[in-house]
Design a protein around this motif. Structure first.
Motif, mmCIF file in Angstrom:
data_model
loop_
_atom_site.group_PDB
_atom_site.id
_atom_site.type_symbol
_atom_site.label_atom_id
_atom_site.label_comp_id
_atom_site.label_asym_id
_atom_site.label_seq_id
_atom_site.Cartn_x
_atom_site.Cartn_y
_atom_site.Cartn_z
ATOM 1 N N PRO A 125 -7.328 -3.113 2.982
ATOM 2 C CA PRO A 125 -6.426 -1.976 2.777
ATOM 3 C C PRO A 125 -5.914 -1.743 1.357
ATOM 4 O O PRO A 125 -5.656 -0.617 1.004
ATOM 5 C CB PRO A 125 -5.248 -2.298 3.707
ATOM 6 C CG PRO A 125 -5.776 -3.251 4.695
ATOM 7 C CD PRO A 125 -6.856 -4.009 4.029
ATOM 8 N N LEU A 126 -5.752 -2.791 0.566
ATOM 9 C CA LEU A 126 -5.151 -2.542 -0.745
ATOM 10 C C LEU A 126 -6.177 -2.094 -1.788
ATOM 11 O O LEU A 126 -5.815 -1.845 -2.930
ATOM 12 C CB LEU A 126 -4.394 -3.777 -1.245
ATOM 13 C CG LEU A 126 -2.943 -3.873 -0.757
ATOM 14 C CD1 LEU A 126 -2.283 -5.127 -1.287
ATOM 15 C CD2 LEU A 126 -2.127 -2.664 -1.168
ATOM 16 N N GLU A 129 -4.373 -13.957 1.119
ATOM 17 C CA GLU A 129 -3.856 -12.597 1.144
ATOM 18 C C GLU A 129 -4.744 -11.682 0.297
ATOM 19 O O GLU A 129 -5.066 -10.558 0.702
ATOM 20 C CB GLU A 129 -2.425 -12.598 0.616
ATOM 21 C CG GLU A 129 -1.706 -11.292 0.802
ATOM 22 C CD GLU A 129 -0.382 -11.246 0.056
ATOM 23 O OE1 GLU A 129 0.052 -12.277 -0.496
ATOM 24 O OE2 GLU A 129 0.211 -10.165 0.009
ATOM 25 N N PHE A 178 7.397 -16.259 2.097
ATOM 26 C CA PHE A 178 5.950 -16.406 2.226
ATOM 27 C C PHE A 178 5.504 -17.766 1.686
ATOM 28 O O PHE A 178 4.708 -18.470 2.318
ATOM 29 C CB PHE A 178 5.286 -15.263 1.440
ATOM 30 C CG PHE A 178 3.788 -15.239 1.495
ATOM 31 C CD1 PHE A 178 3.131 -14.995 2.682
ATOM 32 C CD2 PHE A 178 3.037 -15.423 0.346
ATOM 33 C CE1 PHE A 178 1.751 -14.947 2.728
ATOM 34 C CE2 PHE A 178 1.658 -15.371 0.383
ATOM 35 C CZ PHE A 178 1.017 -15.138 1.577
ATOM 36 N N LYS A 181 0.838 -1.203 0.000
ATOM 37 C CA LYS A 181 0.000 0.000 0.000
ATOM 38 C C LYS A 181 0.872 1.252 0.000
ATOM 39 O O LYS A 181 0.629 2.200 -0.748
ATOM 40 C CB LYS A 181 -0.905 -0.014 1.239
ATOM 41 C CG LYS A 181 -1.875 1.143 1.335
ATOM 42 C CD LYS A 181 -3.070 0.950 0.445
ATOM 43 C CE LYS A 181 -4.102 2.059 0.630
ATOM 44 N NZ LYS A 181 -5.211 1.910 -0.314
ATOM 45 N N LEU A 203 -6.556 -8.462 1.867
ATOM 46 C CA LEU A 203 -6.188 -7.095 1.498
ATOM 47 C C LEU A 203 -7.091 -6.496 0.422
ATOM 48 O O LEU A 203 -7.109 -5.283 0.234
ATOM 49 C CB LEU A 203 -4.726 -7.054 1.055
ATOM 50 C CG LEU A 203 -3.729 -7.594 2.095
ATOM 51 C CD1 LEU A 203 -2.314 -7.556 1.567
ATOM 52 C CD2 LEU A 203 -3.809 -6.836 3.405
ATOM 53 N N PHE A 204 -7.823 -7.338 -0.327
ATOM 54 C CA PHE A 204 -8.700 -6.821 -1.375
ATOM 55 C C PHE A 204 -10.167 -7.185 -1.153
ATOM 56 O O PHE A 204 -11.041 -6.602 -1.766
ATOM 57 C CB PHE A 204 -8.287 -7.376 -2.749
ATOM 58 C CG PHE A 204 -7.032 -6.774 -3.299
ATOM 59 C CD1 PHE A 204 -7.085 -5.657 -4.112
ATOM 60 C CD2 PHE A 204 -5.807 -7.326 -3.007
ATOM 61 C CE1 PHE A 204 -5.933 -5.092 -4.624
ATOM 62 C CE2 PHE A 204 -4.643 -6.770 -3.525
ATOM 63 C CZ PHE A 204 -4.712 -5.660 -4.326
#
Lengths: 399, 153
Positions: free
Chosen positions: B140-141, B112, A365, A57, B116-117
């Motif tokens: 958040p993204l 993920e 990851f 972000k 985030l999406f």
């Protein structure tokens, strides 16, 4: 390898234990939720996110050159390879040519950080297994490499030394001699380390046959780097898809076939030697003086002395610092072989000076995802061996 | 230097006529496919073409375009060293079929993308947040999620 069947405390009943996030062997803030049947691990589930900082972000609000500073902080033990993956991605999208000398210097530093990263891994991994002293030696020698990075980039840990178009600064005077000293001392270091772990039955017992990952599992779970090579697949981006002039270097891809913690251990030890070979060759190729960044003034900052006397240079400097440079609309992926596997960046540009989407494909990851496979039916103590043997970096996992 | 195989697009076109859209990029063969077709395409690409690794799953928010999200799969052929990029679009209220049945390694990146999406994956074994706390509000993204600021209740 444990031979005796451990006692099962509760018949059919399992117990949940948290390993971490403050456990010293978890290398940062990893939490593993262990489901135990007595001493046996039924299921080991990594719980991540304790170090999540929202890099992706943040990057969307920075210019392309500024984003470089974020890449350092992903895998902070191998910052130069992160820099390299990122700048190569942007350069590919911009179709930008980088001087050969800068490419060699990039190779030199990428390999130096690989050695530094493997030294930290060696020290901490062996320390997790109970041998304290090696850690002090590897950290001491890592400091020599960090001094070299500091000499060139000005900082030890988050150098951002590679920039889009080349490097931030030229090499300092006397740099070649310092690297030569390191190359000279290196065999002595390695010998002193090997005296401590080679043939040591305690280390062999804790690693041999522990945390086995087969080739099929490694491919299915997108495992890359030394972990994949420990399972017998000779995949190495430096050889397979050479970038930054790696095709001009002579080195071997180190593999082992067993797929256990011991195999991964030796792959990394062998890699340190190969990296030193590359460093030696790179040093031969780097001339003491020459271009270190592209001559394209729309991308690289003009030299300091030009700014004071040349109007155009002043304008370029002002534009680059305040607005950054635009990158053509499109998308690109570039991966490089980092110390932990394929470090890749997927960038989407809308034609402006800031990335529209900045995606980091971080190796740890993916590698960490295999924890349930590695720990299944093992002992609790083997979980520690497994975490160390896949060499994760929590900055890389949590982004 | 790359070993990409652009002819794979012709072979996939012949196998799935009229469903693939080619996208020109600077680095690797790229196709856009509808989300209903994507699992069939993945089966073909993995089992017949030999792209046995899914290196990455990235999501992109194209707000305010419709459908809003784009998922980008980076596939890899571990012996030919060829790369292939498969993209698919999915709306806010729609579900994307999960690729975990084909590549188990897409488990975390799909979580993920959900975290985030806010993209939901149908058939995923554990569709929960991965980075943020369970009670976090928002994703958040997404482009309409602020970068900074204090929360006002």
């Amino acid at each position: 390898m444990a031979t005796a069947e451990p006692e099962r405390l509760m018949d059919g009943e399992t117990m949940i234990i948290n390993l971490g996030p403050q456990h010293p062997s978890t290398h940062g803030v990893l939490r593993v939720r262990l489901e135990l049947d007595g001493e046996r691990v039924v299921h080991a589930e990594p719980v991540i996110g304790y170090l999540h900082t929202g890099f992706e972000k943040t990057a969307e609000s920075l210019t392309y050159q500024q984003c470089n500073t974020i890449t350092d902080r992903l895998d902070y033990l191998g910052p130069m390879t992160n820099n390299l993956a990122y700048v190569l991605a942007v350069e590919k999208l911009m179709n930008l040519e980088v001087p050969k000398r800068a490419q060699y210097i990039r190779v030199l530093f990428a390999e130096l950080t690989r050695v530094a990263s493997h030294l930290v891994w060696l020290g901490t991994h062996v320390m997790d297994l109970g041998a304290m002293s090696l850690f002090f030696y590897t950290m001491r020698e890592r400091e020599v490499i960090l001094d070299l990075i500091e000499a060139a980039a000005g900082v030890r840990m988050n150098p951002s030394y590679f920039r889009v178009g080349g490097l931030a600064y030229d090499l300092p005077d006397g740099f070649h001699d310092k690297v030569r000293d390191l190359i000279k001392d290196f065999p002595r270091w390695m010998k002193s380390y090997r005296n401590l772990f080679e043939g040591n039955p305690l280390i062999n017992e804790r690693l041999d046959g522990i945390a086995v990952l087969t080739q099929e599992q490694a491919l299915d779970w997108s495992v890359t780097g030394p972990n994949l090579r420990g399972s017998g697949l000779p995949l190495d981006l430096r050889k397979d898809e050479p970038y930054s002039a790696y095709d001009e270097f002579d080195f071997k891809v180190c593999t082992r076939t067993e797929g256990d913690a011991y195999a991964r251990f030796w792959v990394r030890i062998d890699e340190i030697y190969e990296s030193m070979k590359i460093i030696e060759q790179a040093l031969e190729k780097i001339t003491p003086h020459g271009p270190y960044t592209t001559s394209d003034r729309k991308v690289a900052l003009p030299p300091r002395e030009e700014i004071y006397g040349n109007m155009e240079a002043l304008i370029h400097q002002f534009k680059l610092v305040t607005a950054g440079f635009p990158v053509p609309r499109g998308e690109v992926y570039q991966g490089v072989e980092g110390p932990r596997g394929e470090m890749g960046f997927y960038l989407v540009s809308d034609g402006g000076p800031k990335p529209y989407r900045w995606r980091a494909r971080t190796p740890s990851f993916y590698n960490l995802q295999t924890m349930p496979i590695l720990c299944k039916d093992g002992l609790v103590a083997d979980v520690i061996s497994a975490i160390g043997s896949i060499d994760i970096m929590l900055g890389d996992v949590d982004k | 230097m790359n070993h990409n195989d652009p002819e794979i697009l012709d072979r996939l076109d012949a196998r799935f006529p009229g469903t693939l859209e080619r996208i020109t990029t600077v680095d690797q063969p790229t196709i856009l496919v509808s989300k209903d077709m994507i699992l069939a395409l993945f089966e073909q690409v993995k089992n017949t073409e030999g792209y046995t690794m899914c290196l990455d799953v990235a999501a992109v928010d194209n707000f305010p375009a419709q459908p809003r999200f784009e998922l980008v799969y980076h596939l890899y052929h571990p012996t030919k060293f060829a790369r292939l990029r498969v993209k698919s679009r999915v709306g806010v209220d729609e579900q994307m079929p999960s690729a975990t049945g084909i590549w188990p390694g897409t488990n975390w990146p799909e979580r993920e993308a959900f975290d985030l999406f806010g993209i939901r994956f149908a058939g995923h074994p554990q569709m929960t947040r991965i980075y943020l706390p369970e009670d976090w509000e928002g994703h958040p993204l997404r482009k309409d999620y602020p970068l900074t600021g204090n929360r006002v209740d």
